[in-house]
Design an enzyme around this catalytic site. Structure first.
Site, PDB file in Angstrom:
ATOM      1  N   ASP A   8       0.959  -1.169   0.044  1.00  0.00           N
ATOM      2  CA  ASP A   8      -0.125   0.101  -0.043  1.00  0.00           C
ATOM      3  C   ASP A   8       0.792   1.198   0.011  1.00  0.00           C
ATOM      4  OD1 ASP A   8      -2.223  -1.948   0.238  1.00  0.00           O
ATOM      5  OD2 ASP A   8      -2.182  -1.614   2.347  1.00  0.00           O
ATOM      6  N   ASP A  10       3.679   3.559  -1.887  1.00  0.00           N
ATOM      7  CA  ASP A  10       4.568   4.000  -3.270  1.00  0.00           C
ATOM      8  C   ASP A  10       5.699   5.073  -3.074  1.00  0.00           C
ATOM      9  OD1 ASP A  10       2.585   2.329  -4.696  1.00  0.00           O
ATOM     10  OD2 ASP A  10       1.187   4.122  -4.898  1.00  0.00           O
ATOM     11  N   LYS A 148       8.551  22.172   8.237  1.00  0.00           N
ATOM     12  CA  LYS A 148       7.626  20.827   7.800  1.00  0.00           C
ATOM     13  C   LYS A 148       6.283  20.919   9.060  1.00  0.00           C
ATOM     14  CE  LYS A 148      10.896  17.956   8.185  1.00  0.00           C
ATOM     15  NZ  LYS A 148      11.849  16.506   8.318  1.00  0.00           N
ATOM     16  N   ASP A 173      11.790  12.040  13.467  1.00  0.00           N
ATOM     17  CA  ASP A 173      12.015  11.876  14.849  1.00  0.00           C
ATOM     18  C   ASP A 173      11.326  12.855  15.778  1.00  0.00           C
ATOM     19  OD1 ASP A 173      14.834  13.947  15.564  1.00  0.00           O
ATOM     20  OD2 ASP A 173      13.999  13.611  13.708  1.00  0.00           O
TER      21      ASP A 173
END
Length: 220
Positions: A8, A10, A148, A173
């Site tokens: 599942d 990619d 992010k 992390d």
């Protein structure tokens, strides 16, 4: 840790510091080496240097400038890039990370590095650890103007590389970053149990965590 549903998945999105590389280098630089050099170069006590830097670190944590060497060079009036070279011998790959990278590339997965590291930090590490050949792209959050932790980063990443979040694995992390990815819809999320080899395991809260990279290859 449960085995991954590789059928599942990619796209594999991977953080760098604390995920593929031992976080000891960064922790040592920012928490020990930089305060010591700040004290020496500005003629203040180590205690005062630690207090001043600690306050600045708290004020900027999780924001793009926290990861920006230009920002810290200007803020601290120090050549931060050059100072980072002084401890570059501590840059190290986490055990079996290269084995994992080679295996997922060989399996035909799309492998992309996404890091909050400034481009200068990224270049410094790539000069010492040969990571680039494993990746389709090496993306710094500075390329997009958002860390992010921010939802805008994930929108920009989607616009840039066109990945399917429902069929993607992301390993990082930093728990707030994993939560940001989860809110965007990334289906498979893993934390890292021991990002800094000198500090021991950490609580990864709601996230399953990588203890060793070889264990992730089951069923690949």
């Amino acid at each position: 840790m449960p085995s991954l549903p590789w059928r599942d998945i990619d796209t594999v999105l991977l953080d760098m510091d604390g995920t593929l590389l031992d976080l000891h280098y960064d922790n040592h630089f920012w928490m020990e080496h930089l305060p010591r050099r700040y004290a020496e170069l500005h003629g203040v006590s180590l205690g005062l240097a630690e207090a001043e830097l600690g306050a600045l670190f708290r004020d900027n944590a999780g924001q793009l400038q926290w990861y920006c060497l230009d920002f810290w060079s200007q803020e601290l009036k120090l050549p931060v890039r050059e100072l980072k070279l002084e401890t570059a011998h501590l840059i190290a790959l986490r055990p079996d990370a290269d084995t994992f990278l080679a295996a997922i590339r060989q399996a035909g997965k799309r492998v992309i590095l996404i890091t909050n590291a400034h481009r200068d930090s990224l270049s410094l590490k790539l000069e010492r650890i040969e990571l680039a050949p494993y990746f389709e792209r090496l993306i710094s959050s500075h390329d997009y103007g958002f860390a992010k932790e921010a939802p805008q980063f994930w929108d920009a990443l989607q616009a840039d590389i066109g990945f399917d979040p429902a069929r993607s694995l992301f390993i990082d992390d930093t728990l707030p970053i994993l939560r940001s990815a989860g809110r965007f819809g990334v289906a498979h999320l893993l934390a890292v149990r021991e990002p800094d080899s000198r500090k021991g395991p950490k609580d990864t809260e709601e996230f399953a965590a990588v203890d060793g990279y070889r264990e992730l290859l089951e069923g690949l």
